[in-house]
Write a protein that holds these residues in place. Sequence first.
Motif, PDB file in Angstrom:
ATOM      1  N   UNK A  29       0.810  -1.212   0.000  1.00 59.32           N
ATOM      2  CA  UNK A  29       0.000   0.000   0.000  1.00 59.32           C
ATOM      3  C   UNK A  29       0.851   1.273   0.000  1.00 59.32           C
ATOM      4  N   UNK A  32       1.779   1.749  -3.427  1.00 58.65           N
ATOM      5  CA  UNK A  32       0.592   1.976  -4.255  1.00 58.65           C
ATOM      6  C   UNK A  32       0.122   3.433  -4.171  1.00 58.65           C
ATOM      7  N   UNK A  53      -4.026  12.626  -9.710  1.00 58.96           N
ATOM      8  CA  UNK A  53      -5.489  12.451  -9.788  1.00 58.96           C
ATOM      9  C   UNK A  53      -5.984  11.271  -8.951  1.00 58.96           C
ATOM     10  N   UNK A  54      -5.170  10.230  -8.816  1.00 57.14           N
ATOM     11  CA  UNK A  54      -5.604   9.036  -8.095  1.00 57.14           C
ATOM     12  C   UNK A  54      -5.705   9.260  -6.577  1.00 57.14           C
ATOM     13  N   UNK A  55      -5.279  10.434  -6.097  1.00 56.52           N
ATOM     14  CA  UNK A  55      -5.379  10.724  -4.653  1.00 56.52           C
ATOM     15  C   UNK A  55      -6.595  11.577  -4.304  1.00 56.52           C
ATOM     16  N   UNK A  56      -7.303  12.024  -5.318  1.00 62.27           N
ATOM     17  CA  UNK A  56      -8.370  13.001  -5.079  1.00 62.27           C
ATOM     18  C   UNK A  56      -9.706  12.331  -4.806  1.00 62.27           C
ATOM     19  N   UNK A  57     -10.652  13.112  -4.251  1.00 67.31           N
ATOM     20  CA  UNK A  57     -12.035  12.650  -4.181  1.00 67.31           C
ATOM     21  C   UNK A  57     -12.850  13.468  -5.191  1.00 67.31           C
ATOM     22  N   UNK A  63      -8.358  13.061  -0.996  1.00 66.76           N
ATOM     23  CA  UNK A  63      -9.208  12.206  -0.166  1.00 66.76           C
ATOM     24  C   UNK A  63      -8.575  12.053   1.222  1.00 66.76           C
TER      25      UNK A  63
ATOM     26  N   UNK B  27     -14.362   8.387  -8.644  1.00 66.47           N
ATOM     27  CA  UNK B  27     -13.028   8.306  -9.241  1.00 66.47           C
ATOM     28  C   UNK B  27     -11.989   8.634  -8.180  1.00 66.47           C
ATOM     29  N   UNK B  28     -10.748   8.769  -8.620  1.00 64.88           N
ATOM     30  CA  UNK B  28      -9.702   9.148  -7.696  1.00 64.88           C
ATOM     31  C   UNK B  28      -9.374   8.034  -6.727  1.00 64.88           C
ATOM     32  N   UNK B  29      -9.241   8.386  -5.449  1.00 65.96           N
ATOM     33  CA  UNK B  29      -8.701   7.447  -4.476  1.00 65.96           C
ATOM     34  C   UNK B  29      -9.626   6.243  -4.266  1.00 65.96           C
ATOM     35  N   UNK B  30     -10.924   6.463  -4.268  1.00 68.84           N
ATOM     36  CA  UNK B  30     -11.853   5.349  -4.097  1.00 68.84           C
ATOM     37  C   UNK B  30     -11.646   4.286  -5.164  1.00 68.84           C
ATOM     38  N   UNK B  32      -8.860   4.047  -6.993  1.00 69.74           N
ATOM     39  CA  UNK B  32      -7.462   3.602  -6.919  1.00 69.74           C
ATOM     40  C   UNK B  32      -7.291   2.450  -5.933  1.00 69.74           C
ATOM     41  N   UNK B  33      -8.068   2.475  -4.843  1.00 65.64           N
ATOM     42  CA  UNK B  33      -7.929   1.385  -3.868  1.00 65.64           C
ATOM     43  C   UNK B  33      -8.853   0.209  -4.216  1.00 65.64           C
TER      44      UNK B  33
END
Lengths: 144, 144, 144, 144
Positions: A29, A32, A53-57, A63, B27-30, B32-33
């Motif tokens: 993790x 990741x 972008x992958x860290x946002x909500x 997030x 999208x984003x963190x949700x 991504x995990x």
Amino acid sequence: MTQRSLNEPVTDPLNDEELAALNAANTGFGQHIGMVITYCSAERLECYLDVKPEHLQVAGIVNGGVYAAIGETLGSAAAIVTSGRPAVGMSNNTDFLRSVSSGRIEAVARPVHIGRSTHLWRVEMTHEGKLVAITTLKLMMMEL
Amino acid sequence: MTQRSLNEPVTDPLNDEELAALNAANTGFGQHIGMVITYCSAERLECYLDVKPEHLQVAGIVNGGVYAAIGETLGSAAAIVTSGRPAVGMSNNTDFLRSVSSGRIEAVARPVHIGRSTHLWRVEMTHEGKLVAITTLKLMMMEL
Amino acid sequence: MTQRSLNEPVTDPLNDEELAALNAANTGFGQHIGMVITYCSAERLECYLDVKPEHLQVAGIVNGGVYAAIGETLGSAAAIVTSGRPAVGMSNNTDFLRSVSSGRIEAVARPVHIGRSTHLWRVEMTHEGKLVAITTLKLMMMEL
Amino acid sequence: MTQRSLNEPVTDPLNDEELAALNAANTGFGQHIGMVITYCSAERLECYLDVKPEHLQVAGIVNGGVYAAIGETLGSAAAIVTSGRPAVGMSNNTDFLRSVSSGRIEAVARPVHIGRSTHLWRVEMTHEGKLVAITTLKLMMMEL
């Protein structure tokens, strides 16, 4: 200086080669989410994460789970490397203070209480020098 | 039945098409995990996450940050869809009860307190029917 | 120097006369548990409590509720006097680190985050120089 | 039925005589704040506290420390009587949901997680049927 085992308590700060080994071991993790550990001694661990972008909500800000995950991962690494023992997280209390939508989040973990059976670590996260989140992480320390 | 806007408070449970839209918006963190929302009404939201190597920490168990992130993301979605208003996380308190190393983590979010300016949601996470983690999420509710 | 109103934000440290007024105003639970405030500025509040039989639990050590109550009362006073506004507690997270059975508990409240609508204060409690408990107190700030 | 020892795990609900003994043993802070335990089984403990001037803060509402102290004391009693073992509080997280200025606060403690080395209890406090505060209490269980 030869590379120290991560099964022994860290005393002096890790050198570059040892930090690289610690980051390489931080698979799963931590990797990741994109965390990079940059400093590690018995008094303090530091890492950063570049916001993508992958860290946002949905509203376009980071997030809250990202901060909690940074706090969890850096605080756990801190407990393990400073004690030389395995550790299991008991609780993660993360307070969110400011929103971040881009750039770099920097984190510093410092020990609050180092007990025989439990550790308490505080992980402060900043963005452009301002405090944005704090994790208080309680861990149960296991015997080797 | 036509699709309802996610800017209006959810009352009846979302149908399959609406759930698909909610997951597509997550999208984003949700995403991504790897979280998938499977049920959404004003009383309860549900999701699951299938454990993969990217969720683990060094000892091979799920990183506590994953639970905190599930609690954060599902609880935030819950506050937003049940109020029809934007929400900002204030604090995430996650307690870890059991270790998980593989399989599916299921989560249920239920409201503890729905106030005018704040919400408190509890997200219970289970693995093979046993409680493994709980998040208590406090959110500040914003005006539209 | 004339006495300042407690409805205005404290800037300089309170003098002895003002501290006496603050303690006299700290009726109710603060007084009932025996807390005495000894220092108050915008950066820091301090108090102490002398342990008596009424603070103990069955095993003869200080009841954890005493620490939580000190943290709550000192942190609330801190938010109120430094902002000059009423404040309502939202959550009190207290970690217990060491047991105390007699003597004096000293506490220091310092601001972690001073926002427009919320404050976060940390109250550290020590006994004979050792950290015994920490309260993280989140407050909602009201308009006058 | 003869009175059971409080050093053995409670299974059936305590009878009136046993409850009286439990309250008599609840000296110190529990007594000082005026808590009365009214029900005790392995599934649930209940108590109440009648609000008096000594429980208030300056604005005339119940000091948040009172709720934290009720949660701490009832949750600790719960861990001890249901396990028959000594217990030490590790952390007390109390969320405040509504203000109370007079009348009776009723509290119910229920187990969230009963582990070998730790317990997690949730204590819900109500006033006139409405939820006003919740304590999540984590305890370390000691060997006899």
